[in-house]
Design a protein around this motif. Structure first.
Motif, PDB file in Angstrom:
ATOM      1  N   SER A  84       2.725   8.029   4.097  1.00 13.34           N
ATOM      2  CA  SER A  84       3.078   8.513   2.941  1.00 13.34           C
ATOM      3  C   SER A  84       4.232   8.824   3.294  1.00 13.34           C
ATOM      4  O   SER A  84       5.091   9.204   3.469  1.00 13.34           O
ATOM      5  CB  SER A  84       2.729   9.893   2.521  1.00 13.34           C
ATOM      6  OG  SER A  84       3.021  10.711   1.850  1.00 13.34           O
ATOM      7  N   THR A  85       5.540   8.006   2.034  1.00 16.20           N
ATOM      8  CA  THR A  85       6.645   7.907   2.231  1.00 16.20           C
ATOM      9  C   THR A  85       7.344   9.353   1.338  1.00 16.20           C
ATOM     10  O   THR A  85       8.878   9.488   1.867  1.00 16.20           O
ATOM     11  CB  THR A  85       7.037   7.158   1.300  1.00 16.20           C
ATOM     12  OG1 THR A  85       6.701   6.890  -0.253  1.00 16.20           O
ATOM     13  CG2 THR A  85       6.932   5.336   1.528  1.00 16.20           C
ATOM     14  N   ARG A 139       0.861  -1.306   0.264  1.00 12.30           N
ATOM     15  CA  ARG A 139      -0.121  -0.053   0.251  1.00 12.30           C
ATOM     16  C   ARG A 139       0.483   1.481  -0.252  1.00 12.30           C
ATOM     17  O   ARG A 139       1.935   1.329   0.429  1.00 12.30           O
ATOM     18  CB  ARG A 139      -0.706  -0.315   1.312  1.00 12.30           C
ATOM     19  CG  ARG A 139      -0.596  -0.235   2.117  1.00 12.30           C
ATOM     20  CD  ARG A 139      -1.015   0.509   3.609  1.00 12.30           C
ATOM     21  NE  ARG A 139      -0.859   2.093   3.402  1.00 12.30           N
ATOM     22  CZ  ARG A 139      -0.157   3.017   3.630  1.00 12.30           C
ATOM     23  NH1 ARG A 139       1.153   2.098   4.240  1.00 12.30           N
ATOM     24  NH2 ARG A 139       0.049   4.492   3.148  1.00 12.30           N
ATOM     25  N   GLY A 140       0.200   2.889  -0.010  1.00 14.56           N
ATOM     26  CA  GLY A 140       1.001   3.307  -0.690  1.00 14.56           C
ATOM     27  C   GLY A 140       1.160   3.811  -2.397  1.00 14.56           C
ATOM     28  O   GLY A 140       1.518   2.599  -2.331  1.00 14.56           O
ATOM     29  N   ASN A 190      -6.334  12.600  -0.914  1.00 14.63           N
ATOM     30  CA  ASN A 190      -5.564  11.882   0.047  1.00 14.63           C
ATOM     31  C   ASN A 190      -6.276  10.766   1.066  1.00 14.63           C
ATOM     32  O   ASN A 190      -8.322  10.546   0.902  1.00 14.63           O
ATOM     33  CB  ASN A 190      -4.988  12.559   1.059  1.00 14.63           C
ATOM     34  CG  ASN A 190      -2.972  12.398   1.366  1.00 14.63           C
ATOM     35  OD1 ASN A 190      -2.685  11.111   1.047  1.00 14.63           O
ATOM     36  ND2 ASN A 190      -3.216  12.580   2.421  1.00 14.63           N
ATOM     37  N   LYS A 191      -5.631  10.276   2.035  1.00 16.83           N
ATOM     38  CA  LYS A 191      -6.489   9.606   3.262  1.00 16.83           C
ATOM     39  C   LYS A 191      -7.635  10.337   3.493  1.00 16.83           C
ATOM     40  O   LYS A 191      -7.000  11.095   3.732  1.00 16.83           O
ATOM     41  CB  LYS A 191      -5.666   9.231   3.474  1.00 16.83           C
ATOM     42  CG  LYS A 191      -5.526   8.132   5.116  1.00 16.83           C
ATOM     43  CD  LYS A 191      -6.703   6.820   4.887  1.00 16.83           C
ATOM     44  CE  LYS A 191      -6.195   5.994   3.288  1.00 16.83           C
ATOM     45  NZ  LYS A 191      -6.210   4.947   2.748  1.00 16.83           N
ATOM     46  N   ALA A 244       3.783   5.791  -3.644  1.00 19.28           N
ATOM     47  CA  ALA A 244       4.501   5.166  -4.431  1.00 19.28           C
ATOM     48  C   ALA A 244       5.152   3.528  -4.652  1.00 19.28           C
ATOM     49  O   ALA A 244       4.766   3.035  -5.306  1.00 19.28           O
ATOM     50  CB  ALA A 244       5.692   6.015  -4.010  1.00 19.28           C
ATOM     51  N   ASP A 296      -2.770   9.949  -2.858  1.00 21.46           N
ATOM     52  CA  ASP A 296      -2.978   9.185  -4.134  1.00 21.46           C
ATOM     53  C   ASP A 296      -3.169   9.767  -5.645  1.00 21.46           C
ATOM     54  O   ASP A 296      -2.766   9.479  -6.315  1.00 21.46           O
ATOM     55  CB  ASP A 296      -4.599   8.538  -3.811  1.00 21.46           C
ATOM     56  CG  ASP A 296      -3.546   7.941  -1.799  1.00 21.46           C
ATOM     57  OD1 ASP A 296      -3.636   9.052  -0.978  1.00 21.46           O
ATOM     58  OD2 ASP A 296      -3.064   6.886  -2.552  1.00 21.46           O
TER      59      ASP A 296
HETATM   60  O1  LIG Z   1       3.438   7.589  -2.474  1.00 24.25           O
HETATM   61  P1  LIG Z   1       3.414   7.729  -0.761  1.00 24.25           P
HETATM   62  O2  LIG Z   1       3.434   8.940  -0.469  1.00 24.25           O
HETATM   63  O3  LIG Z   1       4.177   6.400   0.415  1.00 24.25           O
HETATM   64  O4  LIG Z   1       1.539   7.544   0.074  1.00 24.25           O
HETATM   65  C1  LIG Z   1       0.873   8.072  -0.305  1.00 24.25           C
HETATM   66  C2  LIG Z   1      -0.486   7.625  -0.253  1.00 24.25           C
HETATM   67  O5  LIG Z   1      -1.320   6.596  -0.575  1.00 24.25           O
HETATM   68  C3  LIG Z   1      -1.635   5.861   0.940  1.00 24.25           C
HETATM   69  O6  LIG Z   1      -3.273   5.242   0.723  1.00 24.25           O
HETATM   70  P2  LIG Z   1      -3.172   4.391   1.110  1.00 24.25           P
HETATM   71  O7  LIG Z   1      -2.739   3.631   2.815  1.00 24.25           O
HETATM   72  O8  LIG Z   1      -1.981   2.658  -0.512  1.00 24.25           O
HETATM   73  O9  LIG Z   1      -4.604   3.796   1.336  1.00 24.25           O
HETATM   74  C4  LIG Z   1      -1.842   7.501   1.535  1.00 24.25           C
HETATM   75  O10 LIG Z   1      -3.349   8.490   0.967  1.00 24.25           O
HETATM   76  C5  LIG Z   1      -1.027   8.703   1.900  1.00 24.25           C
HETATM   77  O11 LIG Z   1      -0.832   9.876   1.558  1.00 24.25           O
END
Ligand SMILES: O=P(O)(O)OC[C@H]1O[C@H](OP(=O)(O)O)[C@H](O)[C@@H]1O
Length: 320
Positions: free
Chosen positions: A130-131, A20-21, A207-208, A23, A197
């Motif tokens: 968020s990375t 998840r995330g 975003n979240k 990126a 996102d």
């Molecule tokens: O790319 P990075 O910055 O790591 O993450 C970006 C976003 O992805 C996540 O979503 P989820 O937890 O996958 O639903 C969060 O909403 C976070 O802010």
């Protein structure tokens, strides 16, 4: 058409949020396409291309909101070139590797840019994990700045725990708070720092869930809201008016079976994301520099042009 088992595993892991995330999802999707290319059993170029499109469609259908996923698929499939299977295969593998390398470098670069906003002694409030946002804090710490953090728990999946742990690993003092306590502690913060996102053409940030409310509170308290998001989060379809689909997840993430039985006939909604309008955002930090949200559309045009392709579509199929 069957896809490589590794593509199936990656799709499962994205859908269940083991991966998840935004990126990390893009990175995993590019890696899975490379495996499909390397190990897929295609007898001729047409079969190879069809296999790649099928793999991309399988990955695409996992989660709808983070545009980093289709942007990764677009990038890799656009690089698929050649008249024979070997050349096609090599082109996809090379392209996926370049994509993953660039993704990593972009995050380092945006981290250094975002760190420029953080002063020695600043306190940030984070939401979710968020990375990209953490890269800014990490770069600031590497520059010798002392940074502290209020970390929102982020119901229902509590990704705030991951953020808290990673900040501690950087040596950042962390205070974990429940989501509802954010407003109370904003007066002690110098920045709200979140990821994204997807970013729409008008500068809205998807975003979240909870980001939009946090931004309203931060505006009220006069705390700047910084969004750290690589350009892979820019949603090119929004240029032509498409809305970003908000993912709704299972109610089991919100209540357990016992609570469900106690509550009886009650609807439970579990949207994973919300939309923060540009007027509530101070800056979007990308690897190309930081932008006021309203000027993201210029960057979007420069990076994607006006035509958005869906290279995973079968020829003649009108549905992206
Ligand atoms: O790319 P990075 O910055 O790591 O993450 C970006 C976003 O992805 C996540 O979503 P989820 O937890 O996958 O639903 C969060 O909403 C976070 O802010």
């Amino acid at each position: 058409m069957d896809v490589h088992p590794d593509v199936e595993r990656t799709a499962e892991s994205i859908a269940t949020m083991e991966t998840r995330g935004a990126a990390a999802i893009a990175d995993a999707a590019a890696a899975a396409l490379a495996t499909q290319a390397r190990e897929g059993e295609a007898a001729d170029p047409a079969e190879f291309r069809a296999g790649m499109r099928a793999a991309a469609r399988r990955l695409r259908e996992t989660r709808p909101t983070a545009v980093s996923l289709p942007n990764a698929l677009r990038y890799v499939l656009r690089g698929m070139q050649g008249e024979d299977v070997t050349t096609l295969r090599d082109s996809v593998v090379d392209c996926a590797e370049t994509f993953r390398y660039d993704l990593d470098r972009a995050q380092d670069r945006l981290g250094r840019i975002g760190a420029g906003r953080l002063r020695d002694g600043d306190v940030v409030m984070t939401h979710c994990h968020s990375t990209d946002a953490l890269a800014c804090v990490e770069a600031a710490v590497e520059q010798g700045k002392h940074v502290e953090a209020y970390v929102k728990e982020t119901r229902p999946r509590q990704q705030g725990h991951i953020t808290a742990k990673e900040l501690r690993e950087m040596g950042v003092p962390v205070t974990l708070v429940v989501d509802n306590a954010a407003h109370r502690y904003l007066d002690e913060c110098d920045h709200v720092l979140v990821g994204a996102d997807s970013i729409a053409a008008d500068g809205s940030v998807i975003n979240k869930i909870g980001t939009a409310g946090l931004a309203v509170s931060a505006r009220d308290r006069g705390v700047p809201i910084v969004v750290a998001a690589g350009t892979i989060k820019i949603h090119p379809d929004t240029l032509t008016g498409a809305a970003v689909e908000i993912e709704h997840r299972d109610e089991a993430e919100v209540i357990d079976d016992e609570t469900r039985a106690e509550l009886g006939d009650v609807d439970v909604l579990n949207p994973a994301f919300d939309v923060t309008p540009p007027r509530h955002i101070d800056a979007i930090v990308t690897e190309r520099g930081q932008f006021p949200p309203e000027s993201i559309v210029t960057l979007m045009r420069e990076l994607f042009g006006d035509a958005v392709e869906a290279p995973w579509q079968e020829p003649g199929d009108g549905v992206p």
